[in-house]
Design an enzyme around this catalytic site. Structure first.
Site, short mmCIF file in Angstrom:
data_model
loop_
_atom_site.label_atom_id
_atom_site.label_comp_id
_atom_site.label_asym_id
_atom_site.label_seq_id
_atom_site.Cartn_x
_atom_site.Cartn_y
_atom_site.Cartn_z
N HIS A 1 0.55 -1.24 0.18
CA HIS A 1 0.08 -0.15 0.19
C HIS A 1 0.88 1.25 0.07
CE1 HIS A 1 -3.91 2.06 0.94
NE2 HIS A 1 -3.05 2.84 1.53
N SER B 1 -4.32 -6.47 -4.49
CA SER B 1 -3.87 -5.26 -5.22
C SER B 1 -4.41 -5.44 -6.73
CB SER B 1 -2.40 -4.78 -5.41
OG SER B 1 -2.15 -3.96 -6.08
N ASP C 1 2.88 9.12 -12.52
CA ASP C 1 3.23 8.24 -11.31
C ASP C 1 4.81 8.33 -11.18
OD1 ASP C 1 3.60 6.14 -9.62
OD2 ASP C 1 1.65 5.52 -10.32
N GLU D 1 3.57 9.41 -0.74
CA GLU D 1 2.33 10.10 -0.80
C GLU D 1 2.20 10.56 -2.23
OE1 GLU D 1 -1.04 11.52 -0.33
OE2 GLU D 1 -0.18 11.03 1.85
N GLU E 1 1.29 5.10 0.68
CA GLU E 1 0.61 6.07 1.56
C GLU E 1 -0.42 7.12 0.76
OE1 GLU E 1 3.43 9.09 3.00
OE2 GLU E 1 2.06 9.34 4.91
N ARG F 1 1.20 9.11 -5.23
CA ARG F 1 2.13 8.44 -6.11
C ARG F 1 3.54 8.97 -6.34
NH1 ARG F 1 -1.95 9.21 -10.86
NH2 ARG F 1 -3.77 8.28 -9.93
N ARG G 1 6.12 6.49 -8.14
CA ARG G 1 6.30 5.79 -7.22
C ARG G 1 7.66 4.37 -7.40
NH1 ARG G 1 0.48 3.78 -6.10
NH2 ARG G 1 0.21 4.08 -8.38
#
Ligand SMILES: [Zn+2]
Length: 439
Positions: A265, A374, A350, A310, A267, A312, A352
């Site tokens: 997950h 997911s 994105d 946070e 944030e 992405r 991440r």
């Protein structure tokens, strides 16, 4: 005289502060500590990244008080290192303070596991980060300030959605994983990032020099050693870390080959903590916890891996700007423009970089995830690319998706995220809209 009586921050070298009997103005007495060039006769403590034995690997020595013995760029505690600097500047923290690590050892053993060896599988954390008191006891006794980058403790989680799952009959307290009052027993692990730069560069298929230069320039030249000290290969980046919540026997995946359920997950403070309904983050997080509890009750293990990335990894300011842009665009907030509006503001959809995410799974000794909670194809692909098998992907149950988050979930289905109901039709994509800013 305290710092506040003195009218704010005690200035370095301020004689009033120095004579007041408070903490000594240690900074005032010293030259500025430069680490941009190797100096003196002492060399950095050697690190052989990927060595299976911690003694052979060598400690990650990030304390700024250890001068030329340091073998990293940056400082411990990630972004919190800057608060530490403020505490030193304000005269509230003795810069030579050494932590007393008595009784801080892990509440549950983790590893060592075969996956810890080699310089390819784990490049973004120190697999021995929780074991330093034991592994490097001699070096610490000899005066080196070696600090843990991982801590492992125990806790109970009281989550309203889990109590709801008990009331709905989906879960039952067993007195072990789930207490009689509906609390979940967990092992929780906090992990700070430790980047082995050659390994990070390899993971992204770029050169180490290229990576170092981008990190240096895009941080405004914050860490000079990135470009002046190619001999120092480890970087403690000022970014958020990871928290892992483990349900059941957290050593079972490695030792007993037990079934593993896992949610990775990222944030989302607005939803995770405050219940904002524009996305599915908290509902998916609590569904993941429920799945993990069920796994542990069935004799397996559950892991929720919580990454501080946070919005992405674009940050919350960018995220809120995107929300405004989505809701104010002609036609309002729509699934068909969900990713496009993010790219307009941030330049990318994105940031991440799931490429680094599987490291923590290797650290936990996981070889296979039986139930991966997911819908993300990027997370699935990244995990499989690192040699960890995935059995079933578990999408969020449709009744847990808030109304205003239909835009997100429909856009993700259209973008190839895993779903039991497949991709949306073009009509569904066009028609799925969210609230306006004023509703
Ligand atoms: Zn969210």
């Amino acid at each position: 005289m305290s710092a506040s009586e003195h009218g704010g921050i005690a200035k370095r070298g301020d004689p009033a502060a120095a004579s007041a009997g408070g903490s000594p103005p240690a900074l005032a007495r010293r030259h500025i500590r430069l680490s941009s060039h190797p100096g003196g006769t002492t060399k950095p403590v050697a690190i052989e990244w990927g060595a299976p034995d911690p003694k052979a690997r060598g400690p990650v020595l990030g304390s700024v008080r250890d001068g030329s013995r340091r073998n990293v760029i940056g400082a411990h505690s990630g972004s919190y290192s800057l608060y530490r600097a403020l505490a030193v500047a304000a005269g509230q923290l003795d810069p030579v303070h050494v932590p007393d690590l008595t009784d801080t050892a892990p509440a549950e053993p983790i590893g060592p596991y075969p996956q810890w060896a080699g310089s390819e599988r784990i490049v973004s954390l120190d697999p021995f980060g929780h074991m330093v008191s034991e592994a490097f006891a001699d070096e610490i006794a000899g005066g080196l300030d070696i600090r843990p980058t991982i801590a492992v403790t125990k806790a109970h989680l009281t989550v309203p959605e889990i109590k709801g799952a008990i009331e709905a009959g989906r879960l039952s307290p067993d007195g072990e994983v789930l207490t009689s009052n509906g609390d979940a027993r967990v092992t929780k692990m906090a992990i700070e990032p430790v980047w082995y730069l050659p390994g990070i560069a390899a993971r992204f298929g770029i050169g180490e020099a290229e990576l170092r230069r981008a990190l240096f320039e895009e941080s405004g030249g914050m860490y000079t050693e990135l470009v002046t000290r190619p001999d120092v290969k480890v970087f403690l980046p000022p970014v958020g870390g990871i928290t892992v919540y483990g349900f059941g026997d957290v050593g079972a995946p490695a030792h007993a080959g037990g079934a593993v359920t896992c949610r990775v997950h990222d944030e989302c403070n607005g939803s995770d903590v405050f219940g904002s309904d524009i996305c599915t983050c908290r509902p998916y997080l609590t569904h993941g916890i429920e799945e993990c509890i069920a796994a542990a009750q069935g004799g397996g293990t559950g892991f929720v891996v919580y990454n501080r990335k946070e919005g992405r990894a674009l940050g919350e300011v960018t995220k809120f700007l995107v929300y405004n842009a989505r809701k104010r665009q002609p036609g309002g907030d729509r699934a068909e423009t969900y990713f496009e509006r993010t790219e307009c503001v941030a330049g990318v959809q994105d940031m991440r970089f799931q490429e680094l995410m599987p490291d923590v799974l290797h650290w936990l000794g996981i070889r296979r995830i039986d139930r991966f909670v997911s819908m993300s194809d990027m997370k699935r692909d990244a995990i499989e690319a690192q040699g960890i098998a995935i059995g079933r992907q578990v999408p969020i149950p449709p009744d847990l998706v808030p109304d205003d988050a239909q835009v997100e979930i429909t856009a993700k289905r259209a973008a190839g995220y895993y779903s039991d109901v497949g991709s949306p039709s073009s009509g569904e994509l066009q028609e799925t809209a969210g609230r306006s800013l004023t509703d």
